[in-house]
Design an enzyme around this catalytic site. Structure first.
Site, PDB file in Angstrom:
ATOM      1  N   GLN A 127      -8.089   8.080  -2.526  1.00  0.00           N
ATOM      2  CA  GLN A 127      -7.467   9.165  -1.776  1.00  0.00           C
ATOM      3  C   GLN A 127      -8.092  10.510  -2.127  1.00  0.00           C
ATOM      4  O   GLN A 127      -8.308  11.349  -1.249  1.00  0.00           O
ATOM      5  CB  GLN A 127      -5.953   9.191  -2.005  1.00  0.00           C
ATOM      6  CG  GLN A 127      -5.246   8.039  -1.313  1.00  0.00           C
ATOM      7  CD  GLN A 127      -3.753   8.272  -1.164  1.00  0.00           C
ATOM      8  OE1 GLN A 127      -3.305   9.392  -0.958  1.00  0.00           O
ATOM      9  NE2 GLN A 127      -2.983   7.185  -1.245  1.00  0.00           N
ATOM     10  N   PHE A 166       0.854   2.950   6.903  1.00  0.00           N
ATOM     11  CA  PHE A 166      -0.474   3.092   7.492  1.00  0.00           C
ATOM     12  C   PHE A 166      -1.512   2.767   6.419  1.00  0.00           C
ATOM     13  O   PHE A 166      -1.464   3.315   5.317  1.00  0.00           O
ATOM     14  CB  PHE A 166      -0.644   4.534   7.976  1.00  0.00           C
ATOM     15  CG  PHE A 166      -2.010   4.875   8.476  1.00  0.00           C
ATOM     16  CD1 PHE A 166      -2.429   4.445   9.724  1.00  0.00           C
ATOM     17  CD2 PHE A 166      -2.874   5.642   7.706  1.00  0.00           C
ATOM     18  CE1 PHE A 166      -3.693   4.780  10.210  1.00  0.00           C
ATOM     19  CE2 PHE A 166      -4.131   5.986   8.180  1.00  0.00           C
ATOM     20  CZ  PHE A 166      -4.546   5.549   9.430  1.00  0.00           C
ATOM     21  N   HIS A 215       0.836  -1.204   0.000  1.00  0.00           N
ATOM     22  CA  HIS A 215       0.000   0.000   0.000  1.00  0.00           C
ATOM     23  C   HIS A 215       0.865   1.246   0.000  1.00  0.00           C
ATOM     24  O   HIS A 215       1.905   1.295   0.653  1.00  0.00           O
ATOM     25  CB  HIS A 215      -0.941  -0.003   1.220  1.00  0.00           C
ATOM     26  CG  HIS A 215      -2.087  -0.934   1.034  1.00  0.00           C
ATOM     27  ND1 HIS A 215      -3.323  -0.517   0.629  1.00  0.00           N
ATOM     28  CD2 HIS A 215      -2.161  -2.269   1.150  1.00  0.00           C
ATOM     29  CE1 HIS A 215      -4.119  -1.561   0.516  1.00  0.00           C
ATOM     30  NE2 HIS A 215      -3.428  -2.638   0.828  1.00  0.00           N
TER      31      HIS A 215
END
Length: 174
Positions: free
Chosen positions: A88, A119, A67
């Site tokens: 996003q 994250f 990711h």
């Protein structure tokens, strides 16, 4: 496409179409292809989740490492996958002011130093404020807790991506 069309896909097409339901992990689609036929979208998703759950912890961390950083270098340079770019942008991560961008960059780096993977959060289920808050809060978790939390977020992302590809109609009659 409906589940019958998914079941009829040759291996290469299946992996090509479903290969990014788990970010940059076409191996997941490749692994579940042999589990066809799927009676429903829910069954397909369950096989993907089963595959992820069966991975050793190092494999789960590998999925997390695929990711991109939120609002990171890939977003700025335009090298995100189409799916990640849309996700996003929908959460407002492409429209951070300079203070927010600096804070996210610092928190992303601190997170990666602490956990060894980026994250991960389902951006489509959160807005910019939620993402910033969770990035800060989750930096305090223990590694095992955060790895598990990241994998749950991967599954949420996968669920939404699958819904965008496969019709959620009546189950396939096998």
């Amino acid at each position: 496409m409906d589940i019958a069309a998914v079941n009829a896909l040759p291996y290469e097409d299946f992996v090509d179409i479903l290969g990014n339901v788990v970010e940059k992990c076409p191996i997941v689609a490749a692994a579940v292809w042999s589990r066809r036929p799927f009676v429903s979208l829910t069954a397909l998703e369950a096989r993907i989740n089963d595959f992820i759950d069966a991975l050793p912890e190092s494999g789960k961390e590998g999925i997390l490492r695929c990711h991109p950083d939120l609002a990171g270098r890939d977003l700025q340079s335009g090298t995100l996958t189409r799916e990640s770019c849309e996700e996003q942008a929908r959460a407002g991560m492409d429209a951070l002011n300079s203070a927010e961008a600096s804070r996210v960059a610092w928190l992303n780096e601190e997170y990666k130093k602490r956990f060894g993977f980026p994250f991960v959060i389902c951006a489509r289920m959160n807005d910019k404020a939620d993402i910033l808050r969770q990035l800060s809060e989750r930096n305090q978790n223990e590694r095992a807790v955060e790895r598990a939390r990241g994998i749950e977020e991967v599954k949420k992302i996968c669920h939404l991506r699958l819904q965008g590809l496969v019709l959620t109609d009546a189950p396939n009659k096998l």
